[in-house]
Design an enzyme around this catalytic site. Structure first.
Site, PDB file in Angstrom:
ATOM      1  N   GLY A  31      50.032   4.371   0.606  1.00 33.19           N
ATOM      2  CA  GLY A  31      49.059   5.454   1.420  1.00 33.19           C
ATOM      3  C   GLY A  31      48.900   4.776   2.746  1.00 33.19           C
ATOM      4  O   GLY A  31      49.188   3.808   3.260  1.00 33.19           O
ATOM      5  N   ILE A  33      45.741   3.297   3.841  1.00 33.24           N
ATOM      6  CA  ILE A  33      45.251   1.922   4.030  1.00 33.24           C
ATOM      7  C   ILE A  33      46.004   1.037   3.415  1.00 33.24           C
ATOM      8  O   ILE A  33      46.276  -0.036   3.813  1.00 33.24           O
ATOM      9  CB  ILE A  33      43.792   2.091   3.461  1.00 33.24           C
ATOM     10  CG1 ILE A  33      43.026   3.064   4.333  1.00 33.24           C
ATOM     11  CG2 ILE A  33      43.139   0.785   3.889  1.00 33.24           C
ATOM     12  CD1 ILE A  33      41.667   3.321   3.572  1.00 33.24           C
ATOM     13  N   ASN A  56      50.419  11.599  -2.983  1.00 30.06           N
ATOM     14  CA  ASN A  56      50.068  11.869  -1.830  1.00 30.06           C
ATOM     15  C   ASN A  56      50.560  10.934  -0.635  1.00 30.06           C
ATOM     16  O   ASN A  56      50.014  10.495   0.202  1.00 30.06           O
ATOM     17  CB  ASN A  56      48.516  11.521  -1.763  1.00 30.06           C
ATOM     18  CG  ASN A  56      47.675  12.296  -0.814  1.00 30.06           C
ATOM     19  OD1 ASN A  56      48.034  13.312  -0.041  1.00 30.06           O
ATOM     20  ND2 ASN A  56      46.439  11.888  -0.733  1.00 30.06           N
ATOM     21  N   SER A 145      34.361   2.919  -1.395  1.00 36.02           N
ATOM     22  CA  SER A 145      34.064   3.852  -0.310  1.00 36.02           C
ATOM     23  C   SER A 145      32.419   3.878   0.092  1.00 36.02           C
ATOM     24  O   SER A 145      31.628   3.735  -0.905  1.00 36.02           O
ATOM     25  CB  SER A 145      34.596   5.175  -0.566  1.00 36.02           C
ATOM     26  OG  SER A 145      34.075   5.951   0.324  1.00 36.02           O
ATOM     27  N   TYR A 169      34.475  12.530  -6.515  1.00 34.68           N
ATOM     28  CA  TYR A 169      35.179  11.423  -5.946  1.00 34.68           C
ATOM     29  C   TYR A 169      34.343   9.972  -5.717  1.00 34.68           C
ATOM     30  O   TYR A 169      34.954   9.071  -6.322  1.00 34.68           O
ATOM     31  CB  TYR A 169      35.913  11.919  -4.738  1.00 34.68           C
ATOM     32  CG  TYR A 169      36.086  10.875  -3.685  1.00 34.68           C
ATOM     33  CD1 TYR A 169      37.373   9.936  -4.073  1.00 34.68           C
ATOM     34  CD2 TYR A 169      35.475  10.403  -2.495  1.00 34.68           C
ATOM     35  CE1 TYR A 169      37.876   8.973  -3.195  1.00 34.68           C
ATOM     36  CE2 TYR A 169      35.956   9.280  -1.796  1.00 34.68           C
ATOM     37  CZ  TYR A 169      36.781   8.608  -2.046  1.00 34.68           C
ATOM     38  OH  TYR A 169      37.339   7.709  -1.281  1.00 34.68           O
ATOM     39  N   LYS A 173      34.329   6.319  -7.731  1.00 37.59           N
ATOM     40  CA  LYS A 173      34.453   4.975  -7.073  1.00 37.59           C
ATOM     41  C   LYS A 173      33.407   4.010  -7.547  1.00 37.59           C
ATOM     42  O   LYS A 173      33.432   3.084  -7.702  1.00 37.59           O
ATOM     43  CB  LYS A 173      34.046   5.058  -5.489  1.00 37.59           C
ATOM     44  CG  LYS A 173      35.330   5.909  -4.774  1.00 37.59           C
ATOM     45  CD  LYS A 173      36.486   4.942  -4.529  1.00 37.59           C
ATOM     46  CE  LYS A 173      37.719   5.528  -3.772  1.00 37.59           C
ATOM     47  NZ  LYS A 173      38.927   4.872  -4.144  1.00 37.59           N
ATOM     48  N   PHE A 198      34.175   2.164   5.646  1.00 39.77           N
ATOM     49  CA  PHE A 198      33.223   3.547   6.117  1.00 39.77           C
ATOM     50  C   PHE A 198      34.365   4.573   6.688  1.00 39.77           C
ATOM     51  O   PHE A 198      35.003   4.970   5.984  1.00 39.77           O
ATOM     52  CB  PHE A 198      32.307   3.176   7.370  1.00 39.77           C
ATOM     53  CG  PHE A 198      31.144   2.581   6.689  1.00 39.77           C
ATOM     54  CD1 PHE A 198      31.066   1.335   5.986  1.00 39.77           C
ATOM     55  CD2 PHE A 198      29.947   3.362   6.875  1.00 39.77           C
ATOM     56  CE1 PHE A 198      30.013   1.266   5.351  1.00 39.77           C
ATOM     57  CE2 PHE A 198      28.791   2.904   6.026  1.00 39.77           C
ATOM     58  CZ  PHE A 198      28.849   1.951   5.321  1.00 39.77           C
ATOM     59  N   ASN A 218      41.439  17.314   6.528  1.00 41.31           N
ATOM     60  CA  ASN A 218      39.901  17.327   6.326  1.00 41.31           C
ATOM     61  C   ASN A 218      38.956  16.626   7.172  1.00 41.31           C
ATOM     62  O   ASN A 218      37.992  16.900   7.541  1.00 41.31           O
ATOM     63  CB  ASN A 218      39.479  16.959   4.746  1.00 41.31           C
ATOM     64  CG  ASN A 218      40.091  17.776   3.640  1.00 41.31           C
ATOM     65  OD1 ASN A 218      39.786  19.065   3.848  1.00 41.31           O
ATOM     66  ND2 ASN A 218      40.619  17.319   2.710  1.00 41.31           N
ATOM     67  N   PRO A 313      28.537  21.571   4.252  1.00 43.38           N
ATOM     68  CA  PRO A 313      27.818  21.129   3.001  1.00 43.38           C
ATOM     69  C   PRO A 313      27.918  19.756   2.551  1.00 43.38           C
ATOM     70  O   PRO A 313      29.298  19.398   2.474  1.00 43.38           O
ATOM     71  CB  PRO A 313      27.945  22.177   1.979  1.00 43.38           C
ATOM     72  CG  PRO A 313      28.894  23.473   2.546  1.00 43.38           C
ATOM     73  CD  PRO A 313      29.353  22.640   3.787  1.00 43.38           C
TER      74      PRO A 313
HETATM   75  N1  UFG Z   1      34.006  16.785  11.363  1.00 47.39           N
HETATM   76  C1  UFG Z   1      34.039  17.904  12.121  1.00 47.39           C
HETATM   77  N2  UFG Z   1      35.209  18.720  12.231  1.00 47.39           N
HETATM   78  C2  UFG Z   1      36.095  18.482  11.236  1.00 47.39           C
HETATM   79  C3  UFG Z   1      35.970  17.218  10.520  1.00 47.39           C
HETATM   80  C4  UFG Z   1      34.799  16.540  10.649  1.00 47.39           C
HETATM   81  O1  UFG Z   1      32.993  18.179  12.966  1.00 47.39           O
HETATM   82  O2  UFG Z   1      37.175  19.187  11.421  1.00 47.39           O
HETATM   83  C5  UFG Z   1      32.746  15.934  11.478  1.00 47.39           C
HETATM   84  C6  UFG Z   1      31.899  15.847  10.136  1.00 47.39           C
HETATM   85  O3  UFG Z   1      31.034  16.805   9.776  1.00 47.39           O
HETATM   86  C7  UFG Z   1      31.411  14.444  10.222  1.00 47.39           C
HETATM   87  C8  UFG Z   1      32.502  13.732  11.051  1.00 47.39           C
HETATM   88  O4  UFG Z   1      33.086  14.651  11.841  1.00 47.39           O
HETATM   89  O5  UFG Z   1      30.124  14.709  11.178  1.00 47.39           O
HETATM   90  C9  UFG Z   1      33.281  12.853  10.048  1.00 47.39           C
HETATM   91  O6  UFG Z   1      33.983  13.624   9.025  1.00 47.39           O
HETATM   92  P1  UFG Z   1      35.357  13.126   8.108  1.00 47.39           P
HETATM   93  O7  UFG Z   1      35.486  14.085   7.202  1.00 47.39           O
HETATM   94  O8  UFG Z   1      36.382  12.499   9.133  1.00 47.39           O
HETATM   95  O9  UFG Z   1      34.658  11.964   7.282  1.00 47.39           O
HETATM   96  P2  UFG Z   1      33.356  11.807   6.231  1.00 47.39           P
HETATM   97  O10 UFG Z   1      32.322  10.858   7.074  1.00 47.39           O
HETATM   98  O11 UFG Z   1      32.828  13.101   5.893  1.00 47.39           O
HETATM   99  O12 UFG Z   1      34.149  11.239   4.984  1.00 47.39           O
HETATM  100  C10 UFG Z   1      34.786  10.063   5.299  1.00 47.39           C
HETATM  101  C11 UFG Z   1      35.933  10.341   4.102  1.00 47.39           C
HETATM  102  C12 UFG Z   1      35.243  10.273   2.974  1.00 47.39           C
HETATM  103  C13 UFG Z   1      34.572   8.977   2.561  1.00 47.39           C
HETATM  104  C14 UFG Z   1      33.447   8.916   3.452  1.00 47.39           C
HETATM  105  C15 UFG Z   1      32.765   7.804   3.416  1.00 47.39           C
HETATM  106  O13 UFG Z   1      36.555  11.250   4.315  1.00 47.39           O
HETATM  107  O14 UFG Z   1      36.698  10.047   1.716  1.00 47.39           O
HETATM  108  O15 UFG Z   1      34.074   8.859   4.818  1.00 47.39           O
HETATM  109  O16 UFG Z   1      31.376   7.751   4.123  1.00 47.39           O
HETATM  110  F1  UFG Z   1      33.989   9.075   1.129  1.00 47.39           F
END
Ligand code: UFG
Length: 358
Positions: A31, A33, A56, A145, A169, A173, A198, A218, A313
């Protein structure tokens, strides 16, 4: 001079038994990391045994780990839900510690398919712990996480804050952290480092390994990278009305090689300590979505078109670490800047527009 005979009848001579490298089982080694941590472990002189089921990830990532390090290791394609297959890996190698990355990790998917997440992430970990117990392995570094903190208002996040995950998820953890804490209570020789990551981004400086998301990314940085390389038309910024300086969400982005180094430091710590301890692995510095977009434009020289959409959300306005515990106890600190993270992501993405390919 020490001499001993192997089971194949070969006599091995060496100056000291200490020269036998410590053998580490890495689950989920292929993967994002996992593969970067394999590079750091091999470069630090550890031997590794890699396990992955390639749900994955791709075996090509591990071929490239061997190419980068010039070192070889054995790879087992194992579904960790199968206890016998996992046991067989322990039976054939003298494993001294485990770094456990294997697990499903998509937040949205976990909301839609909770049973799949609970079964996969929990049963595979319980099987791993049973195999460890059976073979007398008492040291583990676990890929947790920052998501275990849930939607906290207060930042920076500290390890002693109550945890309250908000999706399946994150629940898995938190539950695995608890399982490992309970094992440490039951066995006074057991040691576990629970690493709360983070937002990992970036890639190895060679550009040979990096994050290869399946389908539409995502996460922010992989999405931005795909816009830059021309695979996606524009970024949707999820919310421009947060109570932050530019209205967009703030996260603690950390370079994956800093994170990999954190695992090597945590492994050294866990080999000499007992009990279970959680450590934040972050920089302690938050960056907004628009700051990331602009840093990526600088690093790549490519303009990133974006529009501001509604909030996603479940997203918090801001999340960043207090990383001082890892600094104090593990002697670890992140060293790379957001510019480094974007430059290395771009190097990987531009050289491998389709990731590891088919
Ligand atoms: N964002 C956008 N557009 C996108 C994707 C993300 O604006 O297409 C924004 C989000 O709203 C957020 C920031 O970018 O403000 C970071 O979003 P990420 O999806 O990259 O990361 P998250 O902080 O939501 O989540 C990540 C991992 C999770 C983990 C978490 C730990 O995806 O698996 O950090 O805090 F659990």
């Amino acid at each position: 001079m020490v001499m001993f005979q192997t089971k194949f009848g070969i006599v091995v001579m060496m100056d000291s038994l200490l020269e036998v490298a410590c053998l580490i089982l890495v689950t989920g080694a292929a993967g994002y990391i996992g593969s970067h941590t394999c590079v750091s472990l091999l470069n630090a002189g550890y031997d590794i045994v890699a396990v992955d089921n390639f749900t994955n990830s791709k075996p090509e990532a591990l071929s490239r780990v061997q190419e980068i390090t010039g070192k070889t290791f054995s790879l087992h394609s194992v579904n960790m839900l199968n206890q016998e297959d996992l046991d067989a890996v322990f039976a054939e190698s003298n494993i001294e510690a485990v770094i456990h990355f294997a697990g499903l990790k998509a937040v949205g998917e976990s909301v839609a398919q909770p049973l799949r997440y609970y079964e996969n992430n929990l049963v595979s970990t319980i099987n791993l712990c049973k195999s460890m117990q059976k073979h007398g392995v008492k040291k583990i570094v676990f890929s947790s996480s920052a998501t275990v903190y849930g939607a906290q208002e207060q930042v920076p996040l500290r390890e002693d804050m109550p945890i309250a995950p908000v999706n399946p998820y994150g629940q898995t953890k938190a539950m695995i952290e608890q399982i490992l804490r309970d094992l440490a209570v039951a066995d006074e020789q057991f040691g576990a480092a629970l690493l709360r990551y983070f937002n990992p981004v970036g890639a190895h400086a060679s550009g040979r390994i990096g994050e290869d998301p399946q389908g539409i990314p995502n996460n922010l940085v992989p999405y931005v990278a795909q816009v830059a390389v021309g695979k996606r038309a524009e970024l949707t910024v999820h919310g421009g009305d947060y109570d932050t300086p530019d209205g967009t969400g703030i996260r603690d982005y950390i370079h994956v090689m800093d994170l990999a180094d954190g695992h090597v430091k945590a492994l050294a710590w866990v080999m000499n300590h007992t009990g279970a301890e959680a450590f934040n692995l972050g920089t302690g510095k938050g960056s907004s979505v628009l700051e990331v977009v602009h840093a990526f434009e600088q690093a790549s020289g490519v303009r990133i078109p974006y529009h501001i959409g509604p909030r996603r959300p479940g997203d918090a306005a801001r999340s960043f670490a207090d990383p001082t515990k890892a600094q104090r106890i593990l002697g670890w600190q992140a060293t790379k800047s957001l510019a480094d993270m974007c430059a290395d992501t771009w190097h990987w993405q531009s050289q491998n527009p389709n990731g590891y390919g088919e």
